[in-house]
Design an enzyme around this catalytic site. Structure first.
Site, PDB file in Angstrom:
ATOM      1  N   PHE A  12       0.986  -1.113   0.028  1.00 60.07           N
ATOM      2  CA  PHE A  12      -0.190   0.072  -0.123  1.00 60.07           C
ATOM      3  C   PHE A  12       0.813   1.314  -0.165  1.00 60.07           C
ATOM      4  CE2 PHE A  12      -2.168   2.688   3.258  1.00 60.07           C
ATOM      5  CZ  PHE A  12      -3.017   3.437   2.182  1.00 60.07           C
ATOM      6  N   PHE A  80       9.979  -0.465   3.468  1.00 63.18           N
ATOM      7  CA  PHE A  80       8.820  -0.741   3.920  1.00 63.18           C
ATOM      8  C   PHE A  80       8.398  -2.137   4.182  1.00 63.18           C
ATOM      9  CE2 PHE A  80       8.809   3.207   1.143  1.00 63.18           C
ATOM     10  CZ  PHE A  80       7.580   4.195   1.845  1.00 63.18           C
ATOM     11  N   GLU A  83       5.343  -7.484   7.546  1.00 59.99           N
ATOM     12  CA  GLU A  83       3.975  -8.081   7.720  1.00 59.99           C
ATOM     13  C   GLU A  83       3.176  -6.838   8.703  1.00 59.99           C
ATOM     14  OE1 GLU A  83       2.362 -10.730   6.907  1.00 59.99           O
ATOM     15  OE2 GLU A  83       4.151 -11.567   5.887  1.00 59.99           O
ATOM     16  N   THR A 124       5.925   2.887  12.834  1.00 62.02           N
ATOM     17  CA  THR A 124       4.468   3.185  12.942  1.00 62.02           C
ATOM     18  C   THR A 124       4.575   3.665  14.518  1.00 62.02           C
ATOM     19  OG1 THR A 124       2.500   2.118  13.844  1.00 62.02           O
ATOM     20  CG2 THR A 124       4.367   0.879  13.859  1.00 62.02           C
ATOM     21  N   ASP A 125       3.510   4.561  14.877  1.00 62.21           N
ATOM     22  CA  ASP A 125       3.214   5.201  16.227  1.00 62.21           C
ATOM     23  C   ASP A 125       2.920   4.102  16.948  1.00 62.21           C
ATOM     24  OD1 ASP A 125       0.829   4.590  15.314  1.00 62.21           O
ATOM     25  OD2 ASP A 125      -0.290   6.411  15.505  1.00 62.21           O
ATOM     26  N   GLU A 126       2.511   2.730  16.659  1.00 65.24           N
ATOM     27  CA  GLU A 126       1.980   1.757  17.625  1.00 65.24           C
ATOM     28  C   GLU A 126       3.149   1.123  18.366  1.00 65.24           C
ATOM     29  OE1 GLU A 126      -0.566  -1.017  15.853  1.00 65.24           O
ATOM     30  OE2 GLU A 126      -1.410   0.083  14.207  1.00 65.24           O
ATOM     31  N   TYR A 148       2.494  -7.399  16.260  1.00 67.99           N
ATOM     32  CA  TYR A 148       3.149  -6.518  15.390  1.00 67.99           C
ATOM     33  C   TYR A 148       3.896  -5.294  15.821  1.00 67.99           C
ATOM     34  CZ  TYR A 148       2.538  -2.578  12.114  1.00 67.99           C
ATOM     35  OH  TYR A 148       2.674  -1.460  11.303  1.00 67.99           O
ATOM     36  N   SER A 151       7.324  -6.319  17.012  1.00 62.62           N
ATOM     37  CA  SER A 151       8.142  -6.418  16.055  1.00 62.62           C
ATOM     38  C   SER A 151       8.675  -5.226  15.260  1.00 62.62           C
ATOM     39  CB  SER A 151       7.459  -7.561  14.992  1.00 62.62           C
ATOM     40  OG  SER A 151       6.456  -6.976  14.089  1.00 62.62           O
ATOM     41  N   LYS A 152       7.794  -4.356  15.256  1.00 61.64           N
ATOM     42  CA  LYS A 152       8.210  -3.025  14.673  1.00 61.64           C
ATOM     43  C   LYS A 152       9.125  -2.111  15.635  1.00 61.64           C
ATOM     44  CE  LYS A 152       7.068  -1.461  11.180  1.00 61.64           C
ATOM     45  NZ  LYS A 152       7.839  -1.498   9.727  1.00 61.64           N
ATOM     46  N   ASN A 177      -1.997   6.154  11.539  1.00 64.04           N
ATOM     47  CA  ASN A 177      -2.646   5.138  10.529  1.00 64.04           C
ATOM     48  C   ASN A 177      -2.844   5.621   9.260  1.00 64.04           C
ATOM     49  OD1 ASN A 177      -2.818   3.483  12.718  1.00 64.04           O
ATOM     50  ND2 ASN A 177      -5.176   3.376  12.280  1.00 64.04           N
ATOM     51  N   ARG A 212      -7.765   6.716  16.797  1.00 61.85           N
ATOM     52  CA  ARG A 212      -6.948   6.631  15.768  1.00 61.85           C
ATOM     53  C   ARG A 212      -6.611   7.901  15.043  1.00 61.85           C
ATOM     54  NH1 ARG A 212      -6.560   2.699  18.795  1.00 61.85           N
ATOM     55  NH2 ARG A 212      -6.210   0.582  18.155  1.00 61.85           N
TER      56      ARG A 212
HETATM   57  P1  NAD Z   1       1.471  -3.765   3.174  1.00 58.33           P
HETATM   58  O1  NAD Z   1       0.763  -5.057   4.036  1.00 58.33           O
HETATM   59  O2  NAD Z   1       0.370  -3.165   2.145  1.00 58.33           O
HETATM   60  O3  NAD Z   1       2.558  -3.933   2.418  1.00 58.33           O
HETATM   61  C1  NAD Z   1       3.725  -4.716   2.798  1.00 58.33           C
HETATM   62  C2  NAD Z   1       4.501  -5.112   1.548  1.00 58.33           C
HETATM   63  O4  NAD Z   1       5.608  -5.776   2.093  1.00 58.33           O
HETATM   64  C3  NAD Z   1       3.780  -6.124   0.524  1.00 58.33           C
HETATM   65  O5  NAD Z   1       4.019  -5.741  -0.749  1.00 58.33           O
HETATM   66  C4  NAD Z   1       4.425  -7.281   0.819  1.00 58.33           C
HETATM   67  O6  NAD Z   1       4.107  -8.211  -0.265  1.00 58.33           O
HETATM   68  C5  NAD Z   1       6.144  -6.879   1.260  1.00 58.33           C
HETATM   69  N1  NAD Z   1       6.729  -7.954   1.971  1.00 58.33           N
HETATM   70  C6  NAD Z   1       5.958  -8.466   3.248  1.00 58.33           C
HETATM   71  N2  NAD Z   1       7.012  -9.362   3.541  1.00 58.33           N
HETATM   72  C7  NAD Z   1       8.245  -9.086   2.739  1.00 58.33           C
HETATM   73  C8  NAD Z   1       9.495  -9.898   2.623  1.00 58.33           C
HETATM   74  N3  NAD Z   1       9.771 -10.989   3.498  1.00 58.33           N
HETATM   75  N4  NAD Z   1      10.199  -9.647   1.784  1.00 58.33           N
HETATM   76  C9  NAD Z   1       9.908  -8.891   0.796  1.00 58.33           C
HETATM   77  N5  NAD Z   1       8.632  -8.172   0.648  1.00 58.33           N
HETATM   78  C10 NAD Z   1       7.914  -8.406   1.674  1.00 58.33           C
HETATM   79  O7  NAD Z   1       1.927  -2.594   4.245  1.00 58.33           O
HETATM   80  P2  NAD Z   1       1.674  -0.974   4.400  1.00 58.33           P
HETATM   81  O8  NAD Z   1       0.586  -0.711   5.224  1.00 58.33           O
HETATM   82  O9  NAD Z   1       2.177  -0.550   2.898  1.00 58.33           O
HETATM   83  O10 NAD Z   1       2.954  -0.638   5.474  1.00 58.33           O
HETATM   84  C11 NAD Z   1       4.157  -0.224   4.853  1.00 58.33           C
HETATM   85  C12 NAD Z   1       4.983  -0.213   5.995  1.00 58.33           C
HETATM   86  O11 NAD Z   1       4.564   0.978   6.648  1.00 58.33           O
HETATM   87  C13 NAD Z   1       5.270  -1.389   6.967  1.00 58.33           C
HETATM   88  O12 NAD Z   1       6.639  -1.339   7.468  1.00 58.33           O
HETATM   89  C14 NAD Z   1       4.247  -0.896   8.126  1.00 58.33           C
HETATM   90  O13 NAD Z   1       4.548  -1.380   9.347  1.00 58.33           O
HETATM   91  C15 NAD Z   1       4.210   0.735   8.057  1.00 58.33           C
HETATM   92  N6  NAD Z   1       3.152   1.415   8.519  1.00 58.33           N
HETATM   93  C16 NAD Z   1       2.137   1.133   8.047  1.00 58.33           C
HETATM   94  C17 NAD Z   1       1.179   2.056   8.445  1.00 58.33           C
HETATM   95  C18 NAD Z   1      -0.534   1.845   7.832  1.00 58.33           C
HETATM   96  O14 NAD Z   1      -1.195   2.592   8.256  1.00 58.33           O
HETATM   97  N7  NAD Z   1      -0.457   1.032   6.805  1.00 58.33           N
HETATM   98  C19 NAD Z   1       1.279   2.983   9.301  1.00 58.33           C
HETATM   99  C20 NAD Z   1       2.494   3.165   9.933  1.00 58.33           C
HETATM  100  C21 NAD Z   1       3.677   2.291   9.462  1.00 58.33           C
END
Ligand code: NAD
Length: 342
Positions: A12, A80, A83, A124-126, A148, A151-152, A177, A212
């Site tokens: 995403f 990025f 999981e 993340t803020d989490e 989750y 792990s972050k 978020n 959130r």
């Molecule tokens: P997402 O789940 O949409 O995308 C994760 C991507 O990582 C996917 O394309 C997946 O195929 C890839 N991936 C997973 N495991 C992998 C591996 N072992 N090797 C290579 N690729 C792998 O996640 P997102 O929502 O786009 O979040 C991206 C980052 O931002 C994450 O690190 C998440 O912790 C962080 N984040 C997300 C949010 C949110 O609201 N979505 C908020 C704060 C931080």
């Protein structure tokens, strides 16, 4: 001219970031490294493939030989890949620790060996855990509740240790978020919208009183790009400035934009360790790097819902998929409870 390796660029936020990067002339090449897990979709990159500077590599960040060769060929890494779904982490924490913690270490290790000039670790803020009141600055203690978030938090510390130990120019971003087009329909906004437009019911955990902060994905990407270009090595940057809403208030907005009413909502018991509220101070990135979010929530939500209405081909095949088989869960979910959201 930078050569940027973006891990998780088919997910995403990563896919929005890649498209944003390719709008800049000073980026010589962008390579996406993505394992295409259930959450990764090459379609998310769409028109970006028209740009000859983009290369896609399907591979795992845990593959040390692959990561090594890619680190050698890039000047910047924006990380990025993760999981990312809290509810899945309640069912099985193992993949979260492997990808998020070990994967970050593999990347940082290769980046340090090859003298990468900037390593942005997206978090993340989490990691700050629930705050009944007040807001977390970047030096707040890390008190994550769920696997989750733990792990972050661990991956943030691993990344920063490579700055302190080896001088790898690491910056960490922690955002609230995100919402916007092309988010996997397991997170609350796309989950609710894709159900409501099909005339289905949605479920709200624990009275819907959890708070959130909702930030448009493009605002987060603005912040991440600023940190990539000008962040100070070793520093953490909170990226906030979205709108605080209880899940009940968010649901009200989603019902309105989807033309549904409260009959479509079923209340269910709260899930385990559902943090009551997250809140961050984001003045550091605003004052030092000029970050300023620009998206209005009501308009952003309406546009996001509209994107899901116009693109059923992007989510309809996904919404009936069950969660993948998990090893024996260490926690018991209430019977009938559905995986829900961040
Ligand atoms: P997402 O789940 O949409 O995308 C994760 C991507 O990582 C996917 O394309 C997946 O195929 C890839 N991936 C997973 N495991 C992998 C591996 N072992 N090797 C290579 N690729 C792998 O996640 P997102 O929502 O786009 O979040 C991206 C980052 O931002 C994450 O690190 C998440 O912790 C962080 N984040 C997300 C949010 C949110 O609201 N979505 C908020 C704060 C931080």
């Amino acid at each position: 001219m930078e050569a940027v390796l973006v891990t998780g660029g088919a997910g995403f936020i990563g896919s929005h970031f890649v498209k944003r990067l390719l709008r800049s002339d000073d980026i010589a090449k962008v390579t996406v490294l993505d394992a295409l897990t259930y959450a990764g979709h090459i379609e998310n990159l769409g028109e970006a493939f028209l740009d000859p500077r983009l290369t896609f590599v399907r591979g795992n960040i845990l593959d040390t030989a692959l990561v090594e060769s890619l680190a050698a060929a890039h000047t910047v890494i924006v990380h990025f890949a993760a999981e990312s779904h809290v509810d899945r982490s309640l069912l099985a924490g193992g993949p979260f620790v492997q990808t998020n913690v070990l994967g970050t270490q593999v990347l940082a290790d290769a980046a340090a060996r090859h003298g990468v000039r900037r390593f942005v670790h997206v978090s993340t803020d989490e990691v700050y855990g629930p705050l009944a009141e007040g807001s977390a600055t970047e030096d707040f203690p890390l008190l994550p509740s769920v696997p989750y978030a733990a792990s972050k938090a661990a991956s943030d510390l691993v990344a920063l240790s490579y700055f302190r130990t080896y001088g790898l120019p690491v910056c960490v971003t922690r955002s609230s978020n995100n919402y916007g087009p092309a988010q996997y329909p397991e997170k609350i906004i796309p989950l609710f919208v894709t159900r409501l437009v099909r005339g289905e019911k949605v479920t709200l955990h624990g009275g819907g009183q959890h708070v959130r902060n909702w930030l448009h994905v493009e605002d987060n990407c603005q912040g991440i790009e600023l940190v990539m270009r000008s962040g100070v090595p070793g520093e953490v940057y909170n990226i906030g400035g979205g709108t605080d809403l209880t899940n009940q208030e968010l649901t009200g907005m989603l019902l309105r934009v989807c033309g549904a009413d409260w009959d479509a909502v079923t209340y269910i018991p709260d899930r385990q360790a559902n943090d009551i509220r997250y809140s961050m101070v984001w003045s550091k990135i605003a004052d030092t790097l000029g970050y300023q979010p620009t998206h209005d929530l009501a308009e952003g939500i309406a546009r996001t819902a509209d994107w899901y209405r116009r693109h059923p081909e992007r989510w309809a095949p996904l919404v009936r998929s069950p969660l993948p088989a998990m090893p024996s869960p260490r926690v018991t979910l209430d019977t009938g409870r559905e995986p829900q959201h961040v």
